[in-house]
Design a protein around this motif. Structure first.
Motif, PDB file in Angstrom:
ATOM      1  N   HIS A  34       1.108  -1.046   0.428  1.00  0.00           N
ATOM      2  CA  HIS A  34      -0.062   0.241   0.365  1.00  0.00           C
ATOM      3  C   HIS A  34       0.522   1.213  -0.085  1.00  0.00           C
ATOM      4  O   HIS A  34       2.168   1.150   0.457  1.00  0.00           O
ATOM      5  N   ILE A  47      -3.522   3.750  -0.302  1.00  0.00           N
ATOM      6  CA  ILE A  47      -3.741   3.264  -1.694  1.00  0.00           C
ATOM      7  C   ILE A  47      -3.568   1.975  -1.271  1.00  0.00           C
ATOM      8  O   ILE A  47      -2.311   1.451  -1.203  1.00  0.00           O
ATOM      9  N   THR A  50      -3.461  -3.110  -4.511  1.00  0.00           N
ATOM     10  CA  THR A  50      -4.842  -3.845  -5.775  1.00  0.00           C
ATOM     11  C   THR A  50      -6.262  -2.521  -6.142  1.00  0.00           C
ATOM     12  O   THR A  50      -6.211  -2.324  -7.496  1.00  0.00           O
ATOM     13  N   LEU A  51      -5.884  -1.344  -5.621  1.00  0.00           N
ATOM     14  CA  LEU A  51      -6.186  -0.353  -6.450  1.00  0.00           C
ATOM     15  C   LEU A  51      -4.676   0.780  -6.820  1.00  0.00           C
ATOM     16  O   LEU A  51      -5.250   1.771  -7.249  1.00  0.00           O
ATOM     17  N   GLY A  53      -4.298   0.589  -9.688  1.00  0.00           N
ATOM     18  CA  GLY A  53      -3.941   1.263 -11.432  1.00  0.00           C
ATOM     19  C   GLY A  53      -3.188   0.750 -12.228  1.00  0.00           C
ATOM     20  O   GLY A  53      -1.787   0.556 -11.465  1.00  0.00           O
ATOM     21  N   PHE A  84      -6.086  11.346  -4.987  1.00  0.00           N
ATOM     22  CA  PHE A  84      -6.287   9.864  -5.698  1.00  0.00           C
ATOM     23  C   PHE A  84      -8.029  10.256  -4.836  1.00  0.00           C
ATOM     24  O   PHE A  84      -8.733  10.905  -5.087  1.00  0.00           O
ATOM     25  N   GLU A  85      -8.780   9.257  -5.852  1.00  0.00           N
ATOM     26  CA  GLU A  85      -9.720   8.861  -5.781  1.00  0.00           C
ATOM     27  C   GLU A  85     -10.544   7.983  -4.706  1.00  0.00           C
ATOM     28  O   GLU A  85     -10.498   6.931  -4.423  1.00  0.00           O
ATOM     29  N   SER A  87     -12.544   5.753  -2.293  1.00  0.00           N
ATOM     30  CA  SER A  87     -12.935   4.137  -3.072  1.00  0.00           C
ATOM     31  C   SER A  87     -14.372   3.434  -1.871  1.00  0.00           C
ATOM     32  O   SER A  87     -14.905   3.193  -1.917  1.00  0.00           O
ATOM     33  N   SER A 102      -8.371   5.292  -4.491  1.00  0.00           N
ATOM     34  CA  SER A 102      -7.942   3.991  -5.578  1.00  0.00           C
ATOM     35  C   SER A 102      -6.648   5.037  -6.742  1.00  0.00           C
ATOM     36  O   SER A 102      -7.093   6.897  -6.482  1.00  0.00           O
ATOM     37  N   SER A 104      -6.682   3.935  -9.922  1.00  0.00           N
ATOM     38  CA  SER A 104      -7.456   3.273 -11.010  1.00  0.00           C
ATOM     39  C   SER A 104      -7.700   4.384 -12.093  1.00  0.00           C
ATOM     40  O   SER A 104      -8.321   3.707 -13.376  1.00  0.00           O
ATOM     41  N   SER A 109      -6.715  10.552 -11.515  1.00  0.00           N
ATOM     42  CA  SER A 109      -5.378  10.513 -10.354  1.00  0.00           C
ATOM     43  C   SER A 109      -4.126  10.591 -10.320  1.00  0.00           C
ATOM     44  O   SER A 109      -3.893   9.693 -11.854  1.00  0.00           O
TER      45      SER A 109
END
Length: 116
Positions: A34, A47, A50-51, A53, A84-85, A87, A102, A104, A109
């Motif tokens: 992370h 983050i 897995t997120l 992107g 970042f977004e 999530s 995220s 992604s 981002s």
């Protein structure tokens, strides 16, 4: 039996993040699992790998872990600003808010100094 009167100035910030909105945070920790961030010098965010992107890639492991921002051939550094977004919002014990982000959305981002 007496009274004490005094004036006070109070500075308040209202912070109400919502899922799918964007925030900017400062990188405080980088690991293979992370990226940890601090938002407004007060709120923790992270983050998960897995997120990340498709624009981000984990290189190495353990103490040698680096995260490459592939789009700009740049290795993420501590104190970098990341847009970042949101999530997910997790409310933990004692009312502590944990923001899950995220990377992604490749258009909106990423590392702030490289975003258009």
């Amino acid at each position: 039996t007496g009274h004490l009167n005094f004036g006070a100035k109070v500075f308040c910030k209202v912070f109400k993040p919502t899922v799918n909105k964007f925030l900017t945070g400062k990188v405080t920790h980088i690991s293979e699992s992370h990226i940890s961030l601090i938002v407004y010098d007060l709120f923790n965010a992270f983050i998960p790998r897995t997120l990340f992107g498709s624009n981000f890639k984990v290189v190495g492991e353990g103490l040698d872990t680096e995260i490459e921002y592939i789009a700009k051939n740049y290795n993420l550094q501590l104190n970098d600003l990341i847009k970042f977004e949101i999530s997910e919002l997790e409310h933990q014990q004692k009312g502590i808010l944990q923001i899950v982000g995220s990377l992604s959305n490749n258009d909106k981002s990423g590392v702030v100094k490289y975003l258009a």
